[in-house]
Design a protein around this motif. Sequence first.
Motif, PDB file in Angstrom:
ATOM      1  N   VAL A   4       0.851  -1.188   0.000  1.00  0.00           N
ATOM      2  CA  VAL A   4       0.000   0.000   0.000  1.00  0.00           C
ATOM      3  C   VAL A   4       0.888   1.240   0.000  1.00  0.00           C
ATOM      4  N   VAL A   5       0.671   2.143  -0.957  1.00  0.00           N
ATOM      5  CA  VAL A   5       1.447   3.378  -1.041  1.00  0.00           C
ATOM      6  C   VAL A   5       0.634   4.524  -0.444  1.00  0.00           C
ATOM      7  N   LEU A   6       1.280   5.280   0.434  1.00  0.00           N
ATOM      8  CA  LEU A   6       0.660   6.415   1.110  1.00  0.00           C
ATOM      9  C   LEU A   6       1.480   7.671   0.857  1.00  0.00           C
ATOM     10  N   SER A  48       1.814   2.386  13.591  1.00  0.00           N
ATOM     11  CA  SER A  48       2.561   1.513  14.506  1.00  0.00           C
ATOM     12  C   SER A  48       1.737   0.320  14.964  1.00  0.00           C
ATOM     13  N   MET A  49       0.408   0.424  14.871  1.00  0.00           N
ATOM     14  CA  MET A  49      -0.430  -0.706  15.246  1.00  0.00           C
ATOM     15  C   MET A  49      -0.225  -1.914  14.333  1.00  0.00           C
ATOM     16  N   LEU A  50       0.410  -1.707  13.175  1.00  0.00           N
ATOM     17  CA  LEU A  50       0.649  -2.807  12.243  1.00  0.00           C
ATOM     18  C   LEU A  50       1.858  -3.641  12.634  1.00  0.00           C
ATOM     19  N   GLY A  51       2.498  -3.277  13.739  1.00  0.00           N
ATOM     20  CA  GLY A  51       3.532  -4.124  14.326  1.00  0.00           C
ATOM     21  C   GLY A  51       4.759  -4.326  13.454  1.00  0.00           C
ATOM     22  N   GLU A  52       5.040  -5.577  13.128  1.00  0.00           N
ATOM     23  CA  GLU A  52       6.261  -5.944  12.417  1.00  0.00           C
ATOM     24  C   GLU A  52       6.142  -5.829  10.903  1.00  0.00           C
ATOM     25  N   ARG A  53       5.031  -5.346  10.412  1.00  0.00           N
ATOM     26  CA  ARG A  53       4.909  -5.168   8.955  1.00  0.00           C
ATOM     27  C   ARG A  53       5.930  -4.116   8.502  1.00  0.00           C
ATOM     28  N   ARG A  54       6.645  -4.414   7.441  1.00  0.00           N
ATOM     29  CA  ARG A  54       7.708  -3.536   6.979  1.00  0.00           C
ATOM     30  C   ARG A  54       7.136  -2.300   6.283  1.00  0.00           C
ATOM     31  N   VAL A  55       7.819  -1.187   6.477  1.00  0.00           N
ATOM     32  CA  VAL A  55       7.436   0.086   5.876  1.00  0.00           C
ATOM     33  C   VAL A  55       8.683   0.724   5.278  1.00  0.00           C
ATOM     34  N   THR A  56       8.582   1.150   4.023  1.00  0.00           N
ATOM     35  CA  THR A  56       9.644   1.955   3.425  1.00  0.00           C
ATOM     36  C   THR A  56       9.155   3.389   3.320  1.00  0.00           C
ATOM     37  N   LEU A  57       9.961   4.315   3.831  1.00  0.00           N
ATOM     38  CA  LEU A  57       9.630   5.733   3.830  1.00  0.00           C
ATOM     39  C   LEU A  57      10.597   6.460   2.900  1.00  0.00           C
ATOM     40  N   GLY A  58      10.035   7.308   2.045  1.00  0.00           N
ATOM     41  CA  GLY A  58      10.848   8.155   1.185  1.00  0.00           C
ATOM     42  C   GLY A  58      10.599   9.615   1.532  1.00  0.00           C
ATOM     43  N   GLU A  87       8.435  16.482   2.030  1.00  0.00           N
ATOM     44  CA  GLU A  87       7.259  15.713   1.622  1.00  0.00           C
ATOM     45  C   GLU A  87       7.571  14.225   1.697  1.00  0.00           C
ATOM     46  N   PHE A  88       6.558  13.430   2.035  1.00  0.00           N
ATOM     47  CA  PHE A  88       6.776  12.017   2.304  1.00  0.00           C
ATOM     48  C   PHE A  88       5.932  11.116   1.398  1.00  0.00           C
ATOM     49  N   ALA A  89       6.536  10.013   0.995  1.00  0.00           N
ATOM     50  CA  ALA A  89       5.805   8.885   0.433  1.00  0.00           C
ATOM     51  C   ALA A  89       6.179   7.672   1.276  1.00  0.00           C
ATOM     52  N   LEU A  90       5.222   6.813   1.537  1.00  0.00           N
ATOM     53  CA  LEU A  90       5.474   5.607   2.318  1.00  0.00           C
ATOM     54  C   LEU A  90       4.833   4.427   1.603  1.00  0.00           C
ATOM     55  N   VAL A  91       5.439   3.262   1.779  1.00  0.00           N
ATOM     56  CA  VAL A  91       4.816   2.061   1.231  1.00  0.00           C
ATOM     57  C   VAL A  91       4.857   0.964   2.290  1.00  0.00           C
ATOM     58  N   LEU A  92       3.678   0.439   2.603  1.00  0.00           N
ATOM     59  CA  LEU A  92       3.587  -0.750   3.449  1.00  0.00           C
ATOM     60  C   LEU A  92       3.927  -1.952   2.586  1.00  0.00           C
TER      61      LEU A  92
END
Length: 315
Positions: free
Chosen positions: A189-191, A206-216, A248-253
Amino acid sequence: MTSLAPASFGAALQAARDAAGAQHYPEGTLYMVATPIGNLADITLRALQVLQIVDAVACEDTRHTQGLLRAYGIERPSSQLLALHQHNEAEAAQAVVARLAAGERIAYVSDAGTPGVSDPGARLAAAVHEAGLRVLPLPGASSVTTLVAAAGLVGGADEGAFVFAGFLPSKAGEREAAVQALAAEPRSVVLLEAPHRIEALARALSMLGERRVTLGRELTKQFEEIATTTAAALPAWLAAGRDRTRGEFALVLHPRPAAQDDNAEGERVLRLLLAELPLKSAVRLAAEISGAPRNALYELALRLRGERDQPSSSG
């Protein structure tokens, strides 16, 4: 239409004319032009050519676009820049449609990136289509595809697929509900997020726990930063550097790990089978059907049976 440009972009304008000048640019057409998300060099030759030849440029912010055009050595009078943003898009779109119907070529640019992707432009394109006129897209920079390309999104049941969610709601309760819905999404999921809300988004994720997130952060710019951590650790990562909440931020779960999918499916199947079969048979079949570990299902089955056999209390 053009003035003396800096040497680098002067050469780019000439390259645009050489490479794209002979192509066909139909009249009565809206050109949706992607512009850089930070690095001015991320402009396509075809975009430069179109921005030189169209009759007018509709844009999210006329002052911003005027500066962008001048950076490339393209001079346009203010009368050829048409303001079209989220607050006036429906009304301004009709003015653009009228000019297109008269045979003009008009480009549309948002402040950065690809129009219509969490930026104005979608309603304009829809209005042009509805009028029976042509929309011609010029692909280019996008924070969405930029981050996806760098994130290494592997694993999951549908590897490579992703969902674009854009900006989540700004109100805390609505944002948390949106994150809870994302927890069930197995694909990436891209945010997108603004600097003044990134910490609130990180706390919600943070409630998603150990799910990886990449932040740009500040993608394509001088101080670009791309990092991968877990959702649980994201607030601490932001707090670890003074500049990490700027830009500015983009994030991907990342995709939900397959093991989580198997375990969730295993529990669902196990609950159904326990209602009809002995415990060991239910565990064996649930493991075969879902792929979840048999030992984990057996422990779960014992717990579910124990809960079911507890005497009910009254009062």
